[in-house]
Design an enzyme around this catalytic site. Sequence first.
Site, PDB file in Angstrom:
ATOM      1  N   ASP A 158       0.876  -1.177   0.000  1.00  0.00           N
ATOM      2  CA  ASP A 158       0.000   0.000   0.000  1.00  0.00           C
ATOM      3  C   ASP A 158       0.905   1.217   0.000  1.00  0.00           C
ATOM      4  O   ASP A 158       1.801   1.325   0.846  1.00  0.00           O
ATOM      5  CB  ASP A 158      -0.893   0.015   1.250  1.00  0.00           C
ATOM      6  CG  ASP A 158      -1.849  -1.163   1.300  1.00  0.00           C
ATOM      7  OD1 ASP A 158      -2.159  -1.732   0.245  1.00  0.00           O
ATOM      8  OD2 ASP A 158      -2.284  -1.501   2.417  1.00  0.00           O
ATOM      9  N   GLU A 240      -9.042   0.064  -4.414  1.00  0.00           N
ATOM     10  CA  GLU A 240      -8.168   0.792  -3.495  1.00  0.00           C
ATOM     11  C   GLU A 240      -7.052   1.474  -4.283  1.00  0.00           C
ATOM     12  O   GLU A 240      -6.158   0.795  -4.799  1.00  0.00           O
ATOM     13  CB  GLU A 240      -7.559  -0.161  -2.452  1.00  0.00           C
ATOM     14  CG  GLU A 240      -8.605  -0.856  -1.583  1.00  0.00           C
ATOM     15  CD  GLU A 240      -7.983  -1.836  -0.594  1.00  0.00           C
ATOM     16  OE1 GLU A 240      -6.765  -2.114  -0.690  1.00  0.00           O
ATOM     17  OE2 GLU A 240      -8.717  -2.330   0.285  1.00  0.00           O
ATOM     18  N   HIS A 243      -3.337   0.301  -3.387  1.00  0.00           N
ATOM     19  CA  HIS A 243      -2.996  -1.126  -3.286  1.00  0.00           C
ATOM     20  C   HIS A 243      -2.456  -1.662  -4.614  1.00  0.00           C
ATOM     21  O   HIS A 243      -3.154  -1.645  -5.623  1.00  0.00           O
ATOM     22  CB  HIS A 243      -4.272  -1.883  -2.872  1.00  0.00           C
ATOM     23  CG  HIS A 243      -4.115  -3.359  -2.723  1.00  0.00           C
ATOM     24  ND1 HIS A 243      -4.322  -4.011  -1.528  1.00  0.00           N
ATOM     25  CD2 HIS A 243      -3.823  -4.340  -3.617  1.00  0.00           C
ATOM     26  CE1 HIS A 243      -4.163  -5.311  -1.695  1.00  0.00           C
ATOM     27  NE2 HIS A 243      -3.856  -5.531  -2.968  1.00  0.00           N
TER      28      HIS A 243
END
Length: 269
Positions: A158, A240, A243
């Site tokens: 991340d 996301e 990510h």
Amino acid sequence: MTRLSMAVRSLVTVLAALLAVTAASATARATTEPKPPADFVALRSVDPTIIQEIRYFTPHNFVGERIDGYQQPLCILTRPAAEALHQAQQRLLRQGYTLKVYDCYRPQRSVDHFVRWAKDLEDQAMKAEFYPNVDKTRLFEDGYIAEKSGHSRGSTMDLTIVKLPALPTRPYIPGEPLVPCFAPQGERFPDNSVDMGTGYDCFDTLSHTLDPRIQGQQRANRLLLKNTLEGLGFVNLAEEWWHFTYKPELYPDTYFDFPVSTKSLIQSH
């Protein structure tokens, strides 16, 4: 020898035996901690210029406490993923930016911690920041929490982008007032990242990388991160913006559980 002294001696013997068993079991736990394969590395050994802000080592996350397995604020990755991230960093540095990682390899015990938290519907201490519009009963169904994570395979991270020169991010103070993660950048928790439209780990559809409501500079910032990484073999998770997984993964079917620490790496090399 009196009956009392015999009783005392027996008690001492029992206590000594219990202490020995306890010490032996502690030693056994210490020596049986899982180890990573030799091709896991600390990111800083490959690229020390990438900023590391490992959120799960801190209480500033959706659980509200340090997560099991994070013994140090350290980014660990498989070597190919770390080397590809180094290439991405080189490209961004030339444009006046740096990468910042929030999370890298994540032990299975950390994922288990998330699952226990998600099942405890009474614990909503961090809801106002991380999932203000999501009912906690839907965290599994909506895909925000799962019993397995690609992070545990070692090639997922991340991350975000920070404009240089990088300003420090102030530490989170437990108990401070919380602001929704999708509030305007000047209102939500301060982060030295460029404006991505939401904060990290924001449980909301606004976090979808290409959500049409994210426009202008926020969209451009997301695309800079996405395009830079995808050009080097990374794949973004569409839900996301932060990510990414480096492909092909060295361990596509293995979920590791060694702790996040330099000791784990030293013992495996």
